[in-house]
Motif scaffolding. Sequence first.
Motif, PDB file in Angstrom:
ATOM      1  N   GLY A 186       0.783  -1.229   0.000  1.00  0.00           N
ATOM      2  CA  GLY A 186       0.000   0.000   0.000  1.00  0.00           C
ATOM      3  C   GLY A 186       0.812   1.274   0.000  1.00  0.00           C
ATOM      4  N   ILE A 187       2.145   1.167   0.088  1.00  0.00           N
ATOM      5  CA  ILE A 187       2.986   2.376   0.044  1.00  0.00           C
ATOM      6  C   ILE A 187       4.116   2.175  -0.963  1.00  0.00           C
ATOM      7  CG2 ILE A 187       2.509   2.922   2.462  1.00  0.00           C
ATOM      8  CD1 ILE A 187       5.381   2.021   3.105  1.00  0.00           C
ATOM      9  N   SER A 188       4.671   3.278  -1.438  1.00  0.00           N
ATOM     10  CA  SER A 188       5.824   3.201  -2.341  1.00  0.00           C
ATOM     11  C   SER A 188       7.070   2.881  -1.531  1.00  0.00           C
ATOM     12  CB  SER A 188       6.017   4.539  -3.071  1.00  0.00           C
ATOM     13  OG  SER A 188       4.886   4.845  -3.853  1.00  0.00           O
ATOM     14  N   PRO A 189       7.924   1.989  -2.034  1.00  0.00           N
ATOM     15  CA  PRO A 189       9.159   1.648  -1.309  1.00  0.00           C
ATOM     16  C   PRO A 189      10.038   2.881  -1.104  1.00  0.00           C
ATOM     17  CG  PRO A 189       8.764   0.108  -3.119  1.00  0.00           C
ATOM     18  CD  PRO A 189       7.803   1.242  -3.308  1.00  0.00           C
ATOM     19  N   PHE A 190      10.763   2.899  -0.002  1.00  0.00           N
ATOM     20  CA  PHE A 190      11.704   3.988   0.238  1.00  0.00           C
ATOM     21  C   PHE A 190      12.922   3.452   0.982  1.00  0.00           C
ATOM     22  CE2 PHE A 190       8.594   4.175   3.752  1.00  0.00           C
ATOM     23  CZ  PHE A 190       9.420   4.181   4.871  1.00  0.00           C
ATOM     24  N   VAL A 191      14.003   4.232   0.900  1.00  0.00           N
ATOM     25  CA  VAL A 191      15.262   3.831   1.543  1.00  0.00           C
ATOM     26  C   VAL A 191      15.353   4.488   2.909  1.00  0.00           C
ATOM     27  CG1 VAL A 191      17.790   3.861   1.375  1.00  0.00           C
ATOM     28  CG2 VAL A 191      16.400   3.600  -0.698  1.00  0.00           C
ATOM     29  N   ILE A 192      15.684   3.674   3.901  1.00  0.00           N
ATOM     30  CA  ILE A 192      15.801   4.162   5.267  1.00  0.00           C
ATOM     31  C   ILE A 192      17.216   3.877   5.756  1.00  0.00           C
ATOM     32  CG2 ILE A 192      14.960   1.997   6.288  1.00  0.00           C
ATOM     33  CD1 ILE A 192      13.523   3.711   8.413  1.00  0.00           C
ATOM     34  N   ALA A 193      17.791   4.811   6.504  1.00  0.00           N
ATOM     35  CA  ALA A 193      19.166   4.662   6.976  1.00  0.00           C
ATOM     36  C   ALA A 193      19.227   4.760   8.489  1.00  0.00           C
ATOM     37  CB  ALA A 193      20.056   5.736   6.359  1.00  0.00           C
ATOM     38  N   ASP A 194      19.868   3.759   9.083  1.00  0.00           N
ATOM     39  CA  ASP A 194      20.180   3.793  10.511  1.00  0.00           C
ATOM     40  C   ASP A 194      21.582   4.395  10.621  1.00  0.00           C
ATOM     41  OD1 ASP A 194      20.923   3.220  13.115  1.00  0.00           O
ATOM     42  OD2 ASP A 194      21.385   1.125  12.682  1.00  0.00           O
ATOM     43  N   ILE A 195      21.651   5.586  11.178  1.00  0.00           N
ATOM     44  CA  ILE A 195      22.904   6.332  11.165  1.00  0.00           C
ATOM     45  C   ILE A 195      23.543   6.296  12.544  1.00  0.00           C
ATOM     46  CG2 ILE A 195      23.868   8.612  10.620  1.00  0.00           C
ATOM     47  CD1 ILE A 195      21.316   8.985   8.882  1.00  0.00           C
ATOM     48  N   PRO A 196      24.887   6.293  12.633  1.00  0.00           N
ATOM     49  CA  PRO A 196      25.563   6.204  13.929  1.00  0.00           C
ATOM     50  C   PRO A 196      24.995   7.157  14.964  1.00  0.00           C
ATOM     51  CG  PRO A 196      27.179   6.146  12.185  1.00  0.00           C
ATOM     52  CD  PRO A 196      25.844   6.380  11.525  1.00  0.00           C
ATOM     53  N   GLY A 197      24.959   6.699  16.209  1.00  0.00           N
ATOM     54  CA  GLY A 197      24.370   7.478  17.297  1.00  0.00           C
ATOM     55  C   GLY A 197      25.032   8.821  17.503  1.00  0.00           C
ATOM     56  N   ILE A 198      24.242   9.756  17.980  1.00  0.00           N
ATOM     57  CA  ILE A 198      24.714  11.126  18.198  1.00  0.00           C
ATOM     58  C   ILE A 198      24.747  11.409  19.691  1.00  0.00           C
ATOM     59  CG2 ILE A 198      22.388  12.089  18.051  1.00  0.00           C
ATOM     60  CD1 ILE A 198      23.553  14.508  16.652  1.00  0.00           C
ATOM     61  N   ILE A 199      25.688  12.228  20.100  1.00  0.00           N
ATOM     62  CA  ILE A 199      25.790  12.628  21.498  1.00  0.00           C
ATOM     63  C   ILE A 199      25.929  14.145  21.552  1.00  0.00           C
ATOM     64  CG2 ILE A 199      26.826  10.463  22.262  1.00  0.00           C
ATOM     65  CD1 ILE A 199      29.548  11.831  22.182  1.00  0.00           C
ATOM     66  N   GLU A 200      25.921  14.704  22.744  1.00  0.00           N
ATOM     67  CA  GLU A 200      26.096  16.145  22.879  1.00  0.00           C
ATOM     68  C   GLU A 200      27.455  16.561  22.313  1.00  0.00           C
ATOM     69  OE1 GLU A 200      24.503  18.113  26.657  1.00  0.00           O
ATOM     70  OE2 GLU A 200      24.715  16.014  27.250  1.00  0.00           O
ATOM     71  N   GLY A 201      27.462  17.692  21.610  1.00  0.00           N
ATOM     72  CA  GLY A 201      28.704  18.178  21.024  1.00  0.00           C
ATOM     73  C   GLY A 201      28.966  17.646  19.637  1.00  0.00           C
ATOM     74  N   ALA A 202      28.002  16.910  19.072  1.00  0.00           N
ATOM     75  CA  ALA A 202      28.206  16.322  17.743  1.00  0.00           C
ATOM     76  C   ALA A 202      28.449  17.389  16.687  1.00  0.00           C
ATOM     77  CB  ALA A 202      27.011  15.461  17.352  1.00  0.00           C
ATOM     78  N   ALA A 203      27.795  18.549  16.819  1.00  0.00           N
ATOM     79  CA  ALA A 203      27.962  19.629  15.837  1.00  0.00           C
ATOM     80  C   ALA A 203      29.392  20.157  15.818  1.00  0.00           C
ATOM     81  CB  ALA A 203      26.992  20.771  16.139  1.00  0.00           C
ATOM     82  N   GLU A 204      30.147  19.913  16.909  1.00  0.00           N
ATOM     83  CA  GLU A 204      31.559  20.305  16.944  1.00  0.00           C
ATOM     84  C   GLU A 204      32.465  19.108  16.670  1.00  0.00           C
ATOM     85  OE1 GLU A 204      29.454  21.635  19.592  1.00  0.00           O
ATOM     86  OE2 GLU A 204      29.302  23.271  18.154  1.00  0.00           O
ATOM     87  N   GLY A 205      31.858  17.962  16.326  1.00  0.00           N
ATOM     88  CA  GLY A 205      32.663  16.791  15.993  1.00  0.00           C
ATOM     89  C   GLY A 205      32.908  15.830  17.144  1.00  0.00           C
ATOM     90  N   VAL A 206      32.239  16.023  18.291  1.00  0.00           N
ATOM     91  CA  VAL A 206      32.410  15.115  19.420  1.00  0.00           C
ATOM     92  C   VAL A 206      31.812  13.758  19.084  1.00  0.00           C
ATOM     93  CG1 VAL A 206      31.827  14.709  21.850  1.00  0.00           C
ATOM     94  CG2 VAL A 206      32.416  17.007  21.070  1.00  0.00           C
ATOM     95  N   GLY A 207      32.469  12.693  19.547  1.00  0.00           N
ATOM     96  CA  GLY A 207      31.984  11.334  19.256  1.00  0.00           C
ATOM     97  C   GLY A 207      32.049  11.056  17.768  1.00  0.00           C
ATOM     98  N   LEU A 208      30.958  10.502  17.228  1.00  0.00           N
ATOM     99  CA  LEU A 208      30.886  10.277  15.789  1.00  0.00           C
ATOM    100  C   LEU A 208      30.472  11.554  15.069  1.00  0.00           C
ATOM    101  CD1 LEU A 208      29.215   6.774  15.846  1.00  0.00           C
ATOM    102  CD2 LEU A 208      31.605   7.306  15.449  1.00  0.00           C
ATOM    103  N   GLY A 209      29.986  12.532  15.861  1.00  0.00           N
ATOM    104  CA  GLY A 209      29.757  13.895  15.448  1.00  0.00           C
ATOM    105  C   GLY A 209      29.406  14.182  14.018  1.00  0.00           C
ATOM    106  N   LEU A 210      30.327  14.862  13.334  1.00  0.00           N
ATOM    107  CA  LEU A 210      30.058  15.336  11.980  1.00  0.00           C
ATOM    108  C   LEU A 210      29.843  14.184  11.011  1.00  0.00           C
ATOM    109  CD1 LEU A 210      32.591  18.296  11.829  1.00  0.00           C
ATOM    110  CD2 LEU A 210      30.154  18.377  12.300  1.00  0.00           C
ATOM    111  N   ASP A 211      30.417  13.002  11.313  1.00  0.00           N
ATOM    112  CA  ASP A 211      30.174  11.833  10.466  1.00  0.00           C
ATOM    113  C   ASP A 211      28.686  11.504  10.453  1.00  0.00           C
ATOM    114  OD1 ASP A 211      32.828  11.592   9.894  1.00  0.00           O
ATOM    115  OD2 ASP A 211      33.228  10.202  11.534  1.00  0.00           O
ATOM    116  N   PHE A 212      28.052  11.599  11.618  1.00  0.00           N
ATOM    117  CA  PHE A 212      26.613  11.366  11.728  1.00  0.00           C
ATOM    118  C   PHE A 212      25.837  12.426  10.951  1.00  0.00           C
ATOM    119  CE2 PHE A 212      22.900  13.089  13.891  1.00  0.00           C
ATOM    120  CZ  PHE A 212      22.053  12.011  13.931  1.00  0.00           C
TER     121      PHE A 212
END
Length: 424
Positions: A204-230
């Motif tokens: 009943g719906i059109s297929p679509f692609v879904i992505a499970d992306i690495p977890g984010i933590i505080e400071g990700a916007a500055e590159g903390v943890g997996l940060g900018l990769d996420f």
Amino acid sequence: MFIDTAKIFVKSGDGGHGAVSFRREKYVPLGGPDGGDGGDGGDVILVADKNMTTLLDFTYRRKYAAERGIDGTGSKCYGKDGENLYIKVPMGTIIRDEESKKIMADLSHNGDEYVVCKGGKGGKGNAKFTTPTRQAPNFAEPGMPGEEGYILLELKLLADVGLLGFPNVGKSTLLSKVSKAKPKIANYHFTTLKPNLGVVALGGISPFVIADIPGIIEGAAEGVGLGLDFLRHIERTRVLIHVVDISGIEGRDPIEDFIKINEELKRYSVKLWDRPQIVAANKSDMLYDEETFKNFESKVREMGYDKIFKISAATGEGVEPLLKEAARLLSEIPVTDLEISEEERFIREEKRFTHEIRVEDNVYIIEGTFVDRLLLAVNVNDPDSLRYFHKVLRNKGIIDELVAMGIEDGDLVRLNDFEFEFLL
């Protein structure tokens, strides 16, 4: 292995040199010049290929060079052009200039191409330099050098829907339930160290692609943890499903987690933060107090999010309505290419030959790429060639520069290893 960035060296082919040749046949001992032009060097072209999914190949090979143009020969035979070099990259690859970090191209569709290095133009043979007063030129033009340099490749996933949320909230479990993807799942943080993609195909719906992306933590916007990769990977998604652990069994506050994730999105990109977002209150099968969900739902609605689904990725409860809502939103949102601002866009500069003049021990020294190219074209032992040499110096304005610097007749001028006395 998932590789999403790479640095490679690319070089286009140099142009072939023009030929110095004269027609020599029986009964025609003094035939005219017949040197042919050199062939153009090959381009280096990057091509988006739907069959590639990572940049892994570029960890094993980091240098790429196109063919050089073939030199011209006698009988006005032109040299063959060098073959273009085509380098396949995954769809969603962004090409950046390594030095400026500016974006050269965004190859987001299958078959998209970008000429990252243009081949050098072939030089003219001596047949092209004949004039009414110069019947037998004993010089030809060298081929132009190709372009070269380092480029950065950056892969951004082409998923329709991105799953976001703190580590261990159930994103991988949800992906495994709604698609045939088999992400690694375990009860510890940062199980997902690379993005996983799956195709949702529900009746009943059109297929679509879904992505499970690495977890984010505080400071990700500055590159903390997996940060900018996420954050890099969710930039292309059209809809976000924000997965929250509503059970609180790990001692986390779902409201606080929800706010922190959105703060990171907003700090990284307001456009990303403003993207349609569906809230998936996961692990409802482990919820002991129904008031917890009601309180969460109420506060999230106050923040302006009205698409909230109570689900259990483990049991499948509430998952189908969630996916149908995602499909509905996708049907209303057109697919758009990544927006590149003028400040981010790389501008290719026209290749110019430069020179500089300095005085050392009363010798006027001329250096630079212009000098290298000119000397390749000149036969210093041929009077016609030397006349051409002086004409080029005058047309380039170098004679006027020398005069302005105070040069006098008899002073020495040096171009690399070639020296001559200046005469105005």
